[in-house]
Design a protein around this motif. Structure first.
Motif, PDB file in Angstrom:
ATOM      1  N   TYR A 125      19.141  53.383  34.720  1.00 30.38           N
ATOM      2  CA  TYR A 125      20.296  53.445  35.239  1.00 30.38           C
ATOM      3  C   TYR A 125      20.246  53.741  36.676  1.00 30.38           C
ATOM      4  O   TYR A 125      21.258  53.637  37.687  1.00 30.38           O
ATOM      5  N   HIS A 126      18.890  53.957  37.326  1.00 36.90           N
ATOM      6  CA  HIS A 126      18.820  54.590  38.654  1.00 36.90           C
ATOM      7  C   HIS A 126      19.521  53.233  39.885  1.00 36.90           C
ATOM      8  O   HIS A 126      20.333  54.019  40.538  1.00 36.90           O
ATOM      9  N   ASN A 127      19.119  52.191  39.680  1.00 38.64           N
ATOM     10  CA  ASN A 127      19.562  51.299  40.831  1.00 38.64           C
ATOM     11  C   ASN A 127      21.177  51.328  40.651  1.00 38.64           C
ATOM     12  O   ASN A 127      21.764  51.149  41.802  1.00 38.64           O
ATOM     13  N   ARG A 128      21.788  50.970  39.376  1.00 39.58           N
ATOM     14  CA  ARG A 128      23.217  51.030  39.202  1.00 39.58           C
ATOM     15  C   ARG A 128      23.996  52.045  39.863  1.00 39.58           C
ATOM     16  O   ARG A 128      24.999  52.158  40.418  1.00 39.58           O
ATOM     17  N   TYR A 129      23.474  53.557  39.311  1.00 39.16           N
ATOM     18  CA  TYR A 129      23.918  54.731  40.149  1.00 39.16           C
ATOM     19  C   TYR A 129      23.827  54.537  41.663  1.00 39.16           C
ATOM     20  O   TYR A 129      24.695  54.937  42.551  1.00 39.16           O
ATOM     21  N   LYS A 130      22.483  54.248  41.941  1.00 40.90           N
ATOM     22  CA  LYS A 130      22.626  54.232  43.528  1.00 40.90           C
ATOM     23  C   LYS A 130      23.421  53.409  44.207  1.00 40.90           C
ATOM     24  O   LYS A 130      24.152  53.814  45.158  1.00 40.90           O
ATOM     25  N   GLU A 131      23.646  51.938  43.849  1.00 39.01           N
ATOM     26  CA  GLU A 131      24.545  51.194  44.300  1.00 39.01           C
ATOM     27  C   GLU A 131      26.207  51.650  44.198  1.00 39.01           C
ATOM     28  O   GLU A 131      26.907  51.434  45.250  1.00 39.01           O
ATOM     29  N   LYS A 132      26.357  52.422  43.352  1.00 40.63           N
ATOM     30  CA  LYS A 132      27.700  52.925  42.898  1.00 40.63           C
ATOM     31  C   LYS A 132      28.097  54.149  43.766  1.00 40.63           C
ATOM     32  O   LYS A 132      29.207  54.508  44.001  1.00 40.63           O
ATOM     33  N   GLY A 133      26.682  54.740  44.378  1.00 42.36           N
ATOM     34  CA  GLY A 133      27.108  55.813  45.174  1.00 42.36           C
ATOM     35  C   GLY A 133      27.527  57.004  44.544  1.00 42.36           C
ATOM     36  O   GLY A 133      27.810  58.227  44.926  1.00 42.36           O
ATOM     37  N   ILE A 134      26.678  57.496  43.407  1.00 43.21           N
ATOM     38  CA  ILE A 134      26.949  58.545  42.539  1.00 43.21           C
ATOM     39  C   ILE A 134      25.602  58.839  41.937  1.00 43.21           C
ATOM     40  O   ILE A 134      24.636  58.140  41.954  1.00 43.21           O
ATOM     41  N   MET A 135      25.684  60.294  41.573  1.00 44.99           N
ATOM     42  CA  MET A 135      24.259  60.770  40.930  1.00 44.99           C
ATOM     43  C   MET A 135      24.415  61.177  39.530  1.00 44.99           C
ATOM     44  O   MET A 135      25.212  61.583  39.052  1.00 44.99           O
TER      45      MET A 135
END
Ligand code: NDP
Length: 395
Positions: A125-135
């Protein structure tokens, strides 16, 4: 200044709710949601009686992404704390991604049909969380969790290079029952009855369950048989602690616990596949869980202490050294404070602190992270203030 949604009203969930309420200047709005509303109601009443704080409660099916998304849209939290079971990690992560809300858990994903856990699906999920701006903060309990932070702290303050780590987990408490587990019985017994595994010179080495034993003298508890198990924090620590040559995990068990577990295993009671019984479909380990004491009811009767820590060896300025960092927690003290035994307490307090690090922006990043990837200092400071003080000894 934040709004927190806690999912899971079990033994650990109770501690998280109490600790968030004790930190109401950080968590101004608290919502607890779980499968069984009566447990949420019980904890809601406890928090009202002890701290005069009103929390909201909801029923939710955390296996259902749509149900989670509508709950999150209604509550509008800044962060969701997954204190349900490892089976729910991916559905809750997915719902947080859809709604753009930070995520935290205490145990890594496990599929109900195979007793095997690994970070692969959560790290994906790392890249999708990064793109969404969440951790997403993974494994913010004690082990995983505080043990990862202890390793990062040792690395930052005591070593140029860490070569070996032993994680040592002792529950020296006694609840007076012939057999009971201190956290969710199904998850606990799946973990403990599986093959052991440790990492050495770049390779995983598998062992039979309980094949490797050593005796460790735990401060304030004494010498205890400690058995090598596979434990999830090793998977992330081998990636993030540079120069590491070996990492192992040991947990204490009494002979009585091991004999009960072996007997239950031998008669098929730890089975995770569905079987037919009198025309009903049952899963043996889930039936066993129904018979065993609920871990959230053990608090009042558990006496003794836990001691969990890490022993790290390595070099500093060319010298070999060994450092032991550990916490000692007293079952009766944690019961007085949160109506919970120390295993739930040592998991729930770090979950609250992890959330505090995120909402107070002391730990800030977008993507999926393990605990040792952040500066350990603010977390270590919070442990001292929030009921889990730690000690460092040079051995
Ligand atoms: P419990 O079984 O006591 O609590 C789990 C809670 O989650 C229960 O209230 C349960 O509901 C709820 N739940 C389960 N499935 C669902 C679902 N589909 N939808 C909504 N709610 C659900 O477990 P513990 O509190 O002992 O453990 C909680 C977590 O903490 C586990 O993931 C465990 O692995 C982890 N843990 C981590 C440790 C660490 O140091 N990192 C140490 C110990 C535990 P119901 O009440 O209906 O059963």
């Amino acid at each position: 200044m934040s709004n927190v949604l806690i999912i899971g009203a079990g033994g650990v969930g109770r501690v998280v709710v109490h600790k968030c309420a004790q930190n109401s200047s950080t968590f101004q709005k608290i919502t607890l949601a779980s499968r069984t509303l009566s447990k949420c109601k019980l904890y809601q009443q406890e928090v009202k009686n002890r701290y005069n704080i009103d929390i909201d409660i909801h029923k939710v099916n955390a296996d259902d992404v749509d149900d989670l998304v509508s709950l999150i849209n209604e509550v509008k939290p800044d962060i969701v704390l997954n204190i349900a079971l490892p089976y729910q990690d991916l559905t809750i992560m997915e719902a947080c991604l859809k709604t753009g809300v930070h995520y935290l858990d205490t145990a890594n994903y496990e599929h109900p049909d195979s007793a095997k856990f690994e970070y692969k699906e959560q790290w994906a999920y790392h890249n999708r969380y990064k793109e969404k701006g969440i951790m997403a903060l993974l494994g913010s309990g004690f082990d995983p969790g505080v043990t990862n932070v202890f390793c990062a702290y040792a690395q930052k303050h005591y070593f140029d290079e860490i070569h070996t780590i032993d994680i040592l987990d002792c529950n020296g408490g006694d609840h007076g029952y012939p057999f009971a587990t201190n956290f969710n019985p199904e998850i606990n017994l799946r973990e403990v009855s599986a093959n052991g595994r440790y990492w050495e010179n770049g390779k995983w080495i598998e062992t039979k369950p309980m094949e490797i034993k050593m005796v460790w003298d735990y401060p304030q508890i004494g010498p205890k048989d400690s058995y090598l198990l596979y434990h999830e924090e090793m998977e992330s620590l081998v990636k993030h602690i540079k120069g590491l040559k070996r990492i192992r995990f040991f947990m204490t068990f009494s002979q009585s616990y091991l004999t009960h577990m072996k007997c239950l295993e031998n008669v098929g009671m730890l089975g995770i596949k569905e079987i037919e019984h009198n025309g009903c479909k049952i899963i043996p380990i889930q039936f066993l869980q129904t018979l065993l004491p609920d871990p959230s009811t053990l608090g009042e009767r558990t006496k003794g202490k836990t001691n969990i820590g890490i022993v790290a060896t390595g070099t500093k300025d060319g010298e070999e050294k060994t450092i032991y960092i550990y916490n000692i927690c007293d079952h009766q003290e944690t019961y007085k404070e949160t109506l919970s035994q120390a295993v739930s307490y040592t998991t729930g307090v770090p979950a609250m602190i992890g959330a505090k690090m995120i909402v107070e922006k002391k730990w800030q990043a977008c993507g999926v992270y393990n605990m040792e990837q952040f500066d350990p200092d603010p977390f270590m400071e919070a442990l001292n203030k929030q009921g889990l003080p730690w000690f460092v000894e040079q051995l």
